[in-house]
Design an enzyme around this catalytic site. Structure first.
Site, PDB file in Angstrom:
ATOM      1  N   GLY A 202      13.636  -5.966   6.375  1.00  8.69           N
ATOM      2  CA  GLY A 202      12.696  -5.225   7.231  1.00  8.69           C
ATOM      3  C   GLY A 202      12.114  -6.277   8.194  1.00  8.69           C
ATOM      4  O   GLY A 202      10.881  -6.109   8.311  1.00  8.69           O
ATOM      5  N   ALA A 203      12.995  -7.160   8.597  1.00  5.40           N
ATOM      6  CA  ALA A 203      12.198  -8.373   9.332  1.00  5.40           C
ATOM      7  C   ALA A 203      12.318  -8.138  10.798  1.00  5.40           C
ATOM      8  O   ALA A 203      11.824  -9.043  11.552  1.00  5.40           O
ATOM      9  CB  ALA A 203      12.706  -9.668   8.947  1.00  5.40           C
ATOM     10  N   SER A 204      12.824  -7.094  11.310  1.00  3.91           N
ATOM     11  CA  SER A 204      12.920  -6.964  12.913  1.00  3.91           C
ATOM     12  C   SER A 204      11.494  -6.582  13.413  1.00  3.91           C
ATOM     13  O   SER A 204      11.485  -7.184  14.749  1.00  3.91           O
ATOM     14  CB  SER A 204      13.908  -5.731  13.114  1.00  3.91           C
ATOM     15  OG  SER A 204      13.810  -4.481  12.341  1.00  3.91           O
TER      16      SER A 204
ATOM     17  N   VAL B 110      18.369  -0.922   2.730  1.00  3.08           N
ATOM     18  CA  VAL B 110      18.062  -1.274   1.326  1.00  3.08           C
ATOM     19  C   VAL B 110      18.265  -0.160   0.312  1.00  3.08           C
ATOM     20  O   VAL B 110      18.421  -0.536  -0.838  1.00  3.08           O
ATOM     21  CB  VAL B 110      16.725  -1.947   1.156  1.00  3.08           C
ATOM     22  CG1 VAL B 110      16.562  -3.138   1.877  1.00  3.08           C
ATOM     23  CG2 VAL B 110      15.694  -1.039   1.563  1.00  3.08           C
TER      24      VAL B 110
ATOM     25  N   TYR C 204       4.054   7.863  -1.351  1.00  4.89           N
ATOM     26  CA  TYR C 204       4.004   6.543  -0.910  1.00  4.89           C
ATOM     27  C   TYR C 204       3.116   5.475  -1.903  1.00  4.89           C
ATOM     28  O   TYR C 204       3.338   4.499  -2.381  1.00  4.89           O
ATOM     29  CB  TYR C 204       3.585   6.318   0.535  1.00  4.89           C
ATOM     30  CG  TYR C 204       3.163   4.901   1.045  1.00  4.89           C
ATOM     31  CD1 TYR C 204       4.266   4.251   1.862  1.00  4.89           C
ATOM     32  CD2 TYR C 204       1.940   4.166   1.170  1.00  4.89           C
ATOM     33  CE1 TYR C 204       4.185   3.180   2.456  1.00  4.89           C
ATOM     34  CE2 TYR C 204       1.781   3.208   1.584  1.00  4.89           C
ATOM     35  CZ  TYR C 204       3.043   2.517   2.253  1.00  4.89           C
ATOM     36  OH  TYR C 204       2.861   1.193   2.915  1.00  4.89           O
TER      37      TYR C 204
ATOM     38  N   LYS D 148       4.508   2.277  -4.314  1.00  4.06           N
ATOM     39  CA  LYS D 148       3.770   0.977  -4.200  1.00  4.06           C
ATOM     40  C   LYS D 148       3.289   0.581  -5.491  1.00  4.06           C
ATOM     41  O   LYS D 148       3.226  -0.410  -5.984  1.00  4.06           O
ATOM     42  CB  LYS D 148       2.642   1.051  -3.229  1.00  4.06           C
ATOM     43  CG  LYS D 148       3.225   1.346  -1.767  1.00  4.06           C
ATOM     44  CD  LYS D 148       4.246  -0.030  -1.253  1.00  4.06           C
ATOM     45  CE  LYS D 148       4.691   0.095   0.066  1.00  4.06           C
ATOM     46  NZ  LYS D 148       5.465  -0.949   0.535  1.00  4.06           N
TER      47      LYS D 148
ATOM     48  N   ILE E  64      -2.767  -3.000   8.578  1.00  2.00           N
ATOM     49  CA  ILE E  64      -2.216  -4.026   9.518  1.00  2.00           C
ATOM     50  C   ILE E  64      -1.579  -3.369  10.679  1.00  2.00           C
ATOM     51  O   ILE E  64      -0.918  -2.279  10.415  1.00  2.00           O
ATOM     52  CB  ILE E  64      -1.000  -4.650   8.663  1.00  2.00           C
ATOM     53  CG1 ILE E  64      -1.265  -5.219   7.273  1.00  2.00           C
ATOM     54  CG2 ILE E  64      -0.523  -6.012   9.440  1.00  2.00           C
ATOM     55  CD1 ILE E  64      -2.440  -6.248   7.179  1.00  2.00           C
TER      56      ILE E  64
HETATM   57  P1  NAP Z   1       7.200  -1.246  10.381  1.00  2.00           P
HETATM   58  O1  NAP Z   1       6.507  -1.817  11.609  1.00  2.00           O
HETATM   59  O2  NAP Z   1       7.337   0.308  10.435  1.00  2.00           O
HETATM   60  O3  NAP Z   1       8.601  -2.059  10.320  1.00  2.00           O
HETATM   61  C1  NAP Z   1       9.621  -1.580   9.118  1.00  2.00           C
HETATM   62  C2  NAP Z   1      10.548  -2.767   9.477  1.00  2.00           C
HETATM   63  O4  NAP Z   1      11.339  -2.130   7.970  1.00  2.00           O
HETATM   64  C3  NAP Z   1      11.528  -2.651  10.253  1.00  2.00           C
HETATM   65  O5  NAP Z   1      12.008  -4.019  10.417  1.00  2.00           O
HETATM   66  C4  NAP Z   1      12.478  -1.543   9.781  1.00  2.00           C
HETATM   67  O6  NAP Z   1      13.862  -1.738  10.405  1.00  2.00           O
HETATM   68  C5  NAP Z   1      12.870  -1.847   8.388  1.00  2.00           C
HETATM   69  N1  NAP Z   1      13.316  -1.004   7.679  1.00  2.00           N
HETATM   70  C6  NAP Z   1      12.819   0.445   7.659  1.00  2.00           C
HETATM   71  N2  NAP Z   1      13.665   1.147   6.479  1.00  2.00           N
HETATM   72  C7  NAP Z   1      14.404   0.420   6.230  1.00  2.00           C
HETATM   73  C8  NAP Z   1      15.642   0.200   5.308  1.00  2.00           C
HETATM   74  N3  NAP Z   1      16.010   1.555   4.825  1.00  2.00           N
HETATM   75  N4  NAP Z   1      16.494  -0.800   5.018  1.00  2.00           N
HETATM   76  C9  NAP Z   1      16.075  -1.964   5.463  1.00  2.00           C
HETATM   77  N5  NAP Z   1      14.889  -2.281   6.534  1.00  2.00           N
HETATM   78  C10 NAP Z   1      14.334  -0.953   6.681  1.00  2.00           C
HETATM   79  O7  NAP Z   1       6.482  -1.437   8.936  1.00  2.00           O
HETATM   80  P2  NAP Z   1       5.325  -2.517   8.506  1.00  2.00           P
HETATM   81  O8  NAP Z   1       4.104  -2.241   8.920  1.00  2.00           O
HETATM   82  O9  NAP Z   1       5.757  -3.818   9.068  1.00  2.00           O
HETATM   83  O10 NAP Z   1       5.583  -2.690   6.992  1.00  2.00           O
HETATM   84  C11 NAP Z   1       6.183  -3.709   6.317  1.00  2.00           C
HETATM   85  C12 NAP Z   1       5.983  -3.357   4.735  1.00  2.00           C
HETATM   86  O11 NAP Z   1       4.527  -3.507   4.686  1.00  2.00           O
HETATM   87  C13 NAP Z   1       6.393  -1.725   4.036  1.00  2.00           C
HETATM   88  O12 NAP Z   1       6.668  -1.928   2.952  1.00  2.00           O
HETATM   89  C14 NAP Z   1       5.078  -1.181   4.149  1.00  2.00           C
HETATM   90  O13 NAP Z   1       4.833  -0.387   3.192  1.00  2.00           O
HETATM   91  C15 NAP Z   1       4.008  -2.520   3.918  1.00  2.00           C
HETATM   92  N6  NAP Z   1       2.841  -2.403   4.395  1.00  2.00           N
HETATM   93  C16 NAP Z   1       2.269  -1.885   5.626  1.00  2.00           C
HETATM   94  C17 NAP Z   1       1.071  -1.979   5.818  1.00  2.00           C
HETATM   95  C18 NAP Z   1       0.493  -1.609   7.195  1.00  2.00           C
HETATM   96  O14 NAP Z   1      -0.756  -1.384   7.445  1.00  2.00           O
HETATM   97  N7  NAP Z   1       1.197  -1.625   8.119  1.00  2.00           N
HETATM   98  C19 NAP Z   1       0.028  -1.887   4.819  1.00  2.00           C
HETATM   99  C20 NAP Z   1       0.370  -2.284   3.379  1.00  2.00           C
HETATM  100  C21 NAP Z   1       1.747  -2.372   3.433  1.00  2.00           C
HETATM  101  P3  NAP Z   1      14.404  -1.437  11.954  1.00  2.00           P
HETATM  102  O15 NAP Z   1      13.411  -2.156  12.865  1.00  2.00           O
HETATM  103  O16 NAP Z   1      15.684  -1.511  12.062  1.00  2.00           O
HETATM  104  O17 NAP Z   1      13.880   0.095  11.987  1.00  2.00           O
END
Ligand code: NAP
Length: 260
Positions: free
Chosen positions: A10-12, A62, A161, A165, A194
Protein backbone atom coordinates in the site's frame (compact mmCIF):
# COMPACT_ATOMS: atom_id res chain seq x y z
CA UNK A 1 28.07 -2.09 0.28
CA UNK A 2 24.98 -3.07 -1.72
CA UNK A 3 21.80 -1.15 -1.01
CA UNK A 4 19.18 -2.63 1.27
CA UNK A 5 15.75 -3.31 -0.14
CA UNK A 6 12.23 -3.01 1.21
CA UNK A 7 8.75 -4.13 0.23
CA UNK A 8 6.09 -1.65 1.36
CA UNK A 9 2.48 -2.72 0.89
CA UNK A 10 0.00 0.00 0.00
CA UNK A 11 2.79 2.42 -0.89
CA UNK A 12 1.03 4.27 -3.69
CA UNK A 13 -0.71 6.74 -1.36
CA UNK A 14 -0.86 8.07 2.16
CA UNK A 15 1.30 6.62 4.92
CA UNK A 16 2.81 3.90 2.71
CA UNK A 17 3.95 6.46 0.16
CA UNK A 18 5.52 8.52 2.94
CA UNK A 19 7.34 5.42 4.17
CA UNK A 20 8.63 4.60 0.67
CA UNK A 21 10.04 8.12 0.28
CA UNK A 22 11.68 8.10 3.71
CA UNK A 23 13.23 4.68 3.06
CA UNK A 24 14.58 5.99 -0.24
CA UNK A 25 16.23 8.83 1.67
CA UNK A 26 17.79 6.18 3.93
CA UNK A 27 19.31 4.49 0.87
CA UNK A 28 16.79 1.67 0.43
CA UNK A 29 15.50 0.38 -2.87
CA UNK A 30 11.73 0.12 -2.55
CA UNK A 31 9.11 -2.20 -4.02
CA UNK A 32 6.01 -0.01 -4.12
CA UNK A 33 2.91 -2.19 -3.88
CA UNK A 34 -0.50 -0.86 -4.85
CA UNK A 35 -3.97 -2.36 -5.22
CA UNK A 36 -5.43 -0.59 -8.27
CA UNK A 37 -4.33 3.02 -8.44
CA UNK A 38 -1.62 2.89 -11.13
CA UNK A 39 -1.28 6.67 -11.45
CA UNK A 40 -0.73 7.08 -7.72
CA UNK A 41 1.82 4.26 -7.74
CA UNK A 42 3.77 5.87 -10.60
CA UNK A 43 3.67 9.19 -8.78
CA UNK A 44 5.03 7.50 -5.64
CA UNK A 45 7.84 5.93 -7.68
CA UNK A 46 8.69 9.36 -9.11
CA UNK A 47 8.92 10.76 -5.58
CA UNK A 48 11.11 7.86 -4.46
CA UNK A 49 13.47 8.57 -7.35
CA UNK A 50 13.40 12.31 -6.63
CA UNK A 51 14.43 11.47 -3.06
CA UNK A 52 17.55 9.81 -4.44
CA UNK A 53 16.28 6.24 -4.23
CA UNK A 54 15.27 3.59 -6.67
CA UNK A 55 12.49 1.05 -6.90
CA UNK A 56 9.62 -0.31 -8.92
CA UNK A 57 5.85 -0.60 -8.67
CA UNK A 58 4.03 -3.88 -8.24
CA UNK A 59 0.28 -4.39 -8.33
CA UNK A 60 -1.16 -6.89 -5.90
CA UNK A 61 -4.03 -7.36 -3.49
CA UNK A 62 -2.54 -8.46 -0.17
CA UNK A 63 -5.71 -10.42 0.53
CA UNK A 64 -5.05 -12.73 -2.44
CA UNK A 65 -2.56 -15.58 -2.04
CA UNK A 66 -1.22 -15.56 -5.65
CA UNK A 67 -0.74 -11.79 -5.45
CA UNK A 68 1.33 -12.13 -2.29
CA UNK A 69 3.54 -14.69 -4.02
CA UNK A 70 4.01 -12.27 -6.90
CA UNK A 71 4.90 -9.39 -4.55
CA UNK A 72 7.78 -11.36 -3.12
CA UNK A 73 8.95 -12.93 -6.38
CA UNK A 74 8.96 -9.57 -8.20
CA UNK A 75 10.87 -8.02 -5.32
CA UNK A 76 13.50 -10.76 -5.41
CA UNK A 77 13.68 -10.56 -9.20
CA UNK A 78 14.39 -6.83 -9.02
CA UNK A 79 16.55 -6.64 -5.90
CA UNK A 80 17.95 -10.14 -5.38
CA UNK A 81 17.30 -9.92 -1.66
CA UNK A 82 14.75 -8.44 0.73
CA UNK A 83 15.76 -6.76 4.00
CA UNK A 84 12.58 -5.09 5.22
CA UNK A 85 8.86 -5.81 4.97
CA UNK A 86 6.44 -3.04 5.89
CA UNK A 87 2.87 -4.31 6.24
CA UNK A 88 1.13 -1.01 5.68
CA UNK A 89 -1.75 -1.69 3.25
CA UNK A 90 -5.07 -1.40 4.99
CA UNK A 91 -8.62 -0.22 4.52
CA UNK A 92 -11.37 1.11 6.73
CA UNK A 93 -14.96 -0.12 6.57
CA UNK A 94 -16.91 1.31 3.62
CA UNK A 95 -19.75 2.10 6.01
CA UNK A 96 -19.26 2.99 9.64
CA UNK A 97 -22.05 0.91 11.14
CA UNK A 98 -23.02 0.49 14.78
CA UNK A 99 -21.80 -2.72 16.39
CA UNK A 100 -25.36 -4.07 16.49
CA UNK A 101 -25.87 -3.48 12.76
CA UNK A 102 -22.40 -4.18 11.31
CA UNK A 103 -22.42 -6.47 8.28
CA UNK A 104 -20.57 -9.73 7.73
CA UNK A 105 -19.18 -8.71 4.33
CA UNK A 106 -17.41 -5.72 5.90
CA UNK A 107 -15.96 -8.00 8.58
CA UNK A 108 -14.69 -10.46 5.92
CA UNK A 109 -13.21 -7.65 3.79
CA UNK A 110 -11.33 -6.08 6.68
CA UNK A 111 -10.07 -9.36 8.04
CA UNK A 112 -8.84 -10.43 4.58
CA UNK A 113 -7.02 -7.22 3.68
CA UNK A 114 -5.89 -5.95 7.07
CA UNK A 115 -5.04 -9.16 8.92
CA UNK A 116 -5.00 -12.34 6.82
CA UNK A 117 -2.95 -10.61 4.09
CA UNK A 118 -0.20 -9.31 6.40
CA UNK A 119 -0.15 -12.57 8.38
CA UNK A 120 0.54 -14.80 5.37
CA UNK A 121 2.78 -12.27 3.64
CA UNK A 122 4.87 -12.12 6.81
CA UNK A 123 4.97 -15.92 6.98
CA UNK A 124 6.30 -16.08 3.40
CA UNK A 125 8.78 -13.25 3.85
CA UNK A 126 10.05 -14.73 7.13
CA UNK A 127 10.87 -17.97 5.29
CA UNK A 128 12.72 -15.94 2.67
CA UNK A 129 14.65 -14.08 5.37
CA UNK A 130 15.66 -17.42 6.89
CA UNK A 131 17.19 -18.46 3.57
CA UNK A 132 19.26 -15.28 3.43
CA UNK A 133 22.63 -14.86 5.07
CA UNK A 134 23.21 -12.25 7.76
CA UNK A 135 23.95 -8.90 6.22
CA UNK A 136 27.06 -6.89 7.07
CA UNK A 137 25.34 -5.20 10.01
CA UNK A 138 24.33 -8.55 11.47
CA UNK A 139 20.66 -8.85 10.65
CA UNK A 140 18.69 -11.05 8.35
CA UNK A 141 15.61 -8.89 8.02
CA UNK A 142 13.19 -6.59 9.75
CA UNK A 143 9.37 -6.57 9.75
CA UNK A 144 7.16 -3.58 10.58
CA UNK A 145 3.40 -3.75 11.02
CA UNK A 146 1.43 -0.52 10.73
CA UNK A 147 -1.43 -0.82 13.18
CA UNK A 148 -3.44 2.04 14.70
CA UNK A 149 -4.65 3.58 17.93
CA UNK A 150 -7.71 1.49 17.04
CA UNK A 151 -5.73 -1.55 18.25
CA UNK A 152 -6.68 -0.51 21.80
CA UNK A 153 -9.37 2.18 21.34
CA UNK A 154 -13.00 1.02 21.16
CA UNK A 155 -14.90 2.67 18.30
CA UNK A 156 -18.33 1.06 18.24
CA UNK A 157 -19.03 2.23 14.69
CA UNK A 158 -16.10 0.23 13.25
CA UNK A 159 -15.60 -2.76 15.46
CA UNK A 160 -14.21 -4.82 12.58
CA UNK A 161 -11.38 -2.30 12.07
CA UNK A 162 -10.54 -2.24 15.79
CA UNK A 163 -10.44 -6.03 15.97
CA UNK A 164 -8.10 -6.45 13.01
CA UNK A 165 -5.72 -3.83 14.35
CA UNK A 166 -5.72 -5.54 17.77
CA UNK A 167 -4.99 -8.77 15.87
CA UNK A 168 -1.99 -7.16 14.19
CA UNK A 169 -0.62 -6.23 17.62
CA UNK A 170 -0.69 -9.91 18.60
CA UNK A 171 0.73 -10.89 15.21
CA UNK A 172 3.71 -8.61 15.91
CA UNK A 173 4.36 -10.38 19.21
CA UNK A 174 3.98 -13.84 17.70
CA UNK A 175 6.44 -13.30 14.86
CA UNK A 176 8.80 -11.40 17.17
CA UNK A 177 8.99 -14.41 19.49
CA UNK A 178 9.26 -16.92 16.64
CA UNK A 179 12.04 -15.10 14.79
CA UNK A 180 14.09 -13.50 17.58
CA UNK A 181 16.79 -16.16 17.55
CA UNK A 182 17.22 -15.79 13.81
CA UNK A 183 18.29 -12.13 13.85
CA UNK A 184 14.89 -10.97 12.61
CA UNK A 185 13.20 -8.27 14.70
CA UNK A 186 9.52 -7.42 14.36
CA UNK A 187 7.94 -4.10 15.31
CA UNK A 188 4.55 -2.43 15.47
CA UNK A 189 4.19 1.23 14.52
CA UNK A 190 0.90 2.62 15.80
CA UNK A 191 -0.26 5.81 14.07
CA UNK A 192 -2.83 8.19 15.50
CA UNK A 193 -4.98 10.39 13.29
CA UNK A 194 -3.01 10.97 10.09
CA UNK A 195 -4.04 13.19 7.16
CA UNK A 196 -4.52 10.83 4.21
CA UNK A 197 -7.30 9.81 1.83
CA UNK A 198 -8.50 7.38 4.51
CA UNK A 199 -9.33 10.19 6.91
CA UNK A 200 -10.42 12.68 4.20
CA UNK A 201 -14.09 11.92 4.80
CA UNK A 202 -13.93 12.61 8.52
CA UNK A 203 -11.79 15.76 8.37
CA UNK A 204 -14.29 18.08 10.08
CA UNK A 205 -14.87 15.63 12.91
CA UNK A 206 -11.16 15.34 13.68
CA UNK A 207 -10.47 19.07 13.15
CA UNK A 208 -12.91 19.61 15.99
CA UNK A 209 -11.59 16.83 18.20
CA UNK A 210 -7.92 17.70 17.74
CA UNK A 211 -7.82 21.45 17.20
CA UNK A 212 -11.07 23.23 18.10
CA UNK A 213 -12.26 21.47 21.25
CA UNK A 214 -11.06 23.08 24.46
CA UNK A 215 -8.69 20.28 25.42
CA UNK A 216 -8.19 18.25 22.26
CA UNK A 217 -7.85 14.45 22.01
CA UNK A 218 -4.11 14.74 21.37
CA UNK A 219 -1.68 16.67 23.59
CA UNK A 220 0.21 17.65 20.40
CA UNK A 221 -2.63 19.54 18.75
CA UNK A 222 -2.24 18.85 15.06
CA UNK A 223 -3.02 16.15 12.55
CA UNK A 224 -0.28 13.61 12.01
CA UNK A 225 1.45 13.49 8.62
CA UNK A 226 2.58 10.42 6.69
CA UNK A 227 6.17 11.61 7.28
CA UNK A 228 5.65 11.37 11.06
CA UNK A 229 4.95 7.65 10.70
CA UNK A 230 7.63 7.24 8.04
CA UNK A 231 10.35 8.64 10.29
CA UNK A 232 9.61 5.94 12.87
CA UNK A 233 9.81 3.24 10.19
CA UNK A 234 13.05 4.75 8.90
CA UNK A 235 14.61 4.55 12.37
CA UNK A 236 13.75 0.83 12.42
CA UNK A 237 15.05 0.41 8.86
CA UNK A 238 18.32 1.99 9.95
CA UNK A 239 18.40 -0.57 12.75
CA UNK A 240 18.31 1.89 15.64
CA UNK A 241 16.56 -0.67 17.86
CA UNK A 242 18.67 -3.83 17.62
CA UNK A 243 17.78 -4.98 21.17
CA UNK A 244 14.04 -4.35 20.77
CA UNK A 245 11.48 -6.69 19.26
CA UNK A 246 7.71 -7.16 19.53
CA UNK A 247 7.32 -3.57 20.71
CA UNK A 248 4.89 -0.89 19.59
CA UNK A 249 5.91 2.67 18.79
CA UNK A 250 3.11 5.21 19.27
CA UNK A 251 3.15 7.91 16.58
CA UNK A 252 0.00 9.68 17.70
CA UNK A 253 0.71 13.12 19.14
CA UNK A 254 0.34 11.62 22.61
CA UNK A 255 -3.20 10.27 22.04
CA UNK A 256 -2.40 7.16 24.09
CA UNK A 257 -1.71 9.11 27.29
CA UNK A 258 -4.28 8.79 30.06
CA UNK A 259 -4.96 12.34 31.14
CA UNK A 260 -6.72 13.91 34.10
P1 NAP B 1 -4.91 5.32 2.28
O1 NAP B 1 -4.48 6.75 2.12
O2 NAP B 1 -6.32 4.97 2.04
O3 NAP B 1 -3.96 4.42 1.33
C1 NAP B 1 -4.18 3.03 1.31
C2 NAP B 1 -3.07 2.37 0.54
O4 NAP B 1 -3.25 0.95 0.65
C3 NAP B 1 -3.08 2.68 -0.94
O5 NAP B 1 -1.74 2.68 -1.39
C4 NAP B 1 -3.87 1.52 -1.53
O6 NAP B 1 -3.54 1.24 -2.90
C5 NAP B 1 -3.39 0.38 -0.65
N1 NAP B 1 -4.31 -0.75 -0.58
C6 NAP B 1 -5.64 -0.74 -0.26
N2 NAP B 1 -6.12 -2.00 -0.29
C7 NAP B 1 -5.10 -2.82 -0.66
C8 NAP B 1 -4.97 -4.20 -0.86
N3 NAP B 1 -6.01 -5.03 -0.74
N4 NAP B 1 -3.77 -4.69 -1.24
C9 NAP B 1 -2.69 -3.87 -1.40
N5 NAP B 1 -2.75 -2.54 -1.19
C10 NAP B 1 -3.94 -2.03 -0.82
O7 NAP B 1 -4.58 4.78 3.74
P2 NAP B 1 -3.58 5.35 4.87
O8 NAP B 1 -4.32 6.31 5.69
O9 NAP B 1 -2.29 5.72 4.25
O10 NAP B 1 -3.40 4.03 5.76
C11 NAP B 1 -2.29 3.17 5.64
C12 NAP B 1 -2.27 2.24 6.82
O11 NAP B 1 -2.19 3.01 8.03
C13 NAP B 1 -3.51 1.37 6.96
O12 NAP B 1 -3.15 0.09 7.43
C14 NAP B 1 -4.34 2.09 7.99
O13 NAP B 1 -5.21 1.22 8.68
C15 NAP B 1 -3.25 2.64 8.88
N6 NAP B 1 -3.63 3.78 9.69
C16 NAP B 1 -4.08 4.95 9.13
C17 NAP B 1 -4.41 6.01 9.94
C18 NAP B 1 -4.88 7.33 9.40
O14 NAP B 1 -5.32 8.18 10.22
N7 NAP B 1 -4.81 7.60 8.12
C19 NAP B 1 -4.31 5.89 11.33
C20 NAP B 1 -3.86 4.70 11.87
C21 NAP B 1 -3.52 3.65 11.04
P3 NAP B 1 -4.29 2.00 -4.13
O15 NAP B 1 -3.69 3.39 -4.17
O16 NAP B 1 -3.94 1.18 -5.32
O17 NAP B 1 -5.74 2.02 -3.80
Amino acid sequence: MSKKSALVTGASRGIGRGIAIELAKAGYRVAINYAGNLDAANEALGLVKAAGGDGFIVQGDVAVAEDRVRLLSETLKNFGRLDLLVNNAGVGPKVRADLLEAAEDSFDRLFSINLKGPYFLTQMVAKQFLKQSLDTSGFRGRIVNITSISAYTASINRGDYCMVKAGLTMMTKLFAERLANDAINVYEVRPGVIATDMTGGVKEKYDKLIIHDERGITPIRRWGKPEDVALAVRAIAEDRFPFTTGSAFDVDGGFHLHRL
